[in-house]
Design a protein around this motif. Sequence first.
Motif, short mmCIF file in Angstrom:
data_model
loop_
_atom_site.label_atom_id
_atom_site.label_comp_id
_atom_site.label_asym_id
_atom_site.label_seq_id
_atom_site.Cartn_x
_atom_site.Cartn_y
_atom_site.Cartn_z
N VAL A 25 1.01 -1.18 -0.02
CA VAL A 25 -0.04 -0.11 -0.03
C VAL A 25 0.96 1.17 0.15
CG1 VAL A 25 -1.71 0.96 1.32
CG2 VAL A 25 -1.77 -1.17 1.35
N LEU A 26 0.51 2.31 -0.85
CA LEU A 26 1.22 3.50 -0.86
C LEU A 26 0.33 4.49 -0.60
CD1 LEU A 26 3.92 4.82 -1.57
CD2 LEU A 26 3.26 4.99 -3.95
N MET A 27 0.88 5.47 0.52
CA MET A 27 -0.01 6.94 0.85
C MET A 27 0.82 7.94 0.06
SD MET A 27 -2.00 5.44 2.85
CE MET A 27 -2.61 4.24 4.14
N VAL A 28 -0.22 8.78 -0.49
CA VAL A 28 0.61 9.87 -1.39
C VAL A 28 -0.16 11.25 -1.00
CG1 VAL A 28 1.09 10.63 -3.49
CG2 VAL A 28 0.95 8.25 -3.28
N CYS A 29 0.66 12.28 -0.61
CA CYS A 29 0.03 13.49 -0.40
C CYS A 29 0.73 14.33 -1.30
CB CYS A 29 0.07 14.05 0.92
SG CYS A 29 1.76 14.08 1.64
N LEU A 30 1.16 15.73 -1.03
CA LEU A 30 1.91 16.66 -1.94
C LEU A 30 3.47 16.75 -1.45
CD1 LEU A 30 1.95 19.06 -3.84
CD2 LEU A 30 1.30 20.59 -2.12
N GLY A 31 3.62 17.08 -0.16
CA GLY A 31 5.23 17.20 0.13
C GLY A 31 5.72 15.78 0.73
N ASN A 32 4.92 14.79 1.15
CA ASN A 32 5.33 13.68 1.77
C ASN A 32 5.92 13.89 3.17
OD1 ASN A 32 7.47 10.74 1.56
ND2 ASN A 32 5.52 10.90 2.36
N CYS A 37 3.71 15.69 5.83
CA CYS A 37 2.73 15.91 6.93
C CYS A 37 1.80 14.76 6.79
CB CYS A 37 1.98 17.19 6.48
SG CYS A 37 2.88 18.79 6.67
N ARG A 38 0.77 14.67 5.86
CA ARG A 38 -0.35 13.48 5.68
C ARG A 38 0.13 12.30 5.44
NH1 ARG A 38 -3.57 17.12 1.72
NH2 ARG A 38 -1.51 17.60 0.94
N SER A 39 0.83 12.09 4.31
CA SER A 39 1.00 10.66 4.12
C SER A 39 2.08 9.99 5.00
CB SER A 39 1.54 10.47 2.69
OG SER A 39 2.79 11.21 2.32
N PRO A 40 2.97 10.70 5.74
CA PRO A 40 3.94 9.93 6.73
C PRO A 40 2.95 9.63 7.98
CG PRO A 40 4.94 11.81 5.95
CD PRO A 40 3.55 11.84 5.37
N LEU A 41 2.19 10.29 8.17
CA LEU A 41 1.07 9.79 9.31
C LEU A 41 0.21 8.63 8.78
CD1 LEU A 41 -0.39 13.17 10.73
CD2 LEU A 41 0.90 11.30 11.84
N ALA A 42 -0.34 8.77 7.44
CA ALA A 42 -0.96 7.60 6.90
C ALA A 42 -0.28 6.41 7.06
CB ALA A 42 -1.69 7.93 5.56
#
Length: 149
Positions: free
Chosen positions: A4-11, A13-18
């Motif tokens: 599973v890969l979680m993706v946000c804009l900057g990697n 804030c959000r995707s590291p938490l996910a």
Amino acid sequence: MKKVLMVCLGNICRSPLAEGILQSKVDANTVSVDSAGTAAYHVGNKPDERSIAVAKKYGLNIKNQRARKFVVKDFDEFDIIYAMDENNYQNILMLARNEEDEQKVKMILNESNPNKNLSVPDPYYGGNQGFENVYKMLDEACNFITKKI
Ligand code: 4NP
């Protein structure tokens, strides 16, 4: 192994938490979780201190993660690609080579709020409350993911 890969804009804030939240809920022998950003501004950086802090508050250590950019090869590596918001979703889809790639991409909050296409708000320019809010939304979505994965 389900990947599973979680993706946000900057990697940062959000995707590291996910990534940290989902990995904490699943068996590491059967599910692996990674994260990436659609932009390269923060490549090589640790997660934002505010994400590190809210994760720590809930017992998760995400500070050893390092930001990387999403690459086309990720469509080959991963089974499911979760976008945090509508912009990330469109930017990932633009890189898809075929229908198989496209079908891997999902809005993460559709797991907890089906068919609503809700976005995880970008907390970067806000205060700590934004990070708390993001944590709660992702925790709920990851509970649904864990049940069905
Ligand atoms: P993220 O948040 O996409 O959740 O990692 C952001 C991080 C950095 C920036 C924007 C959003 N930035 O503009 O640098």
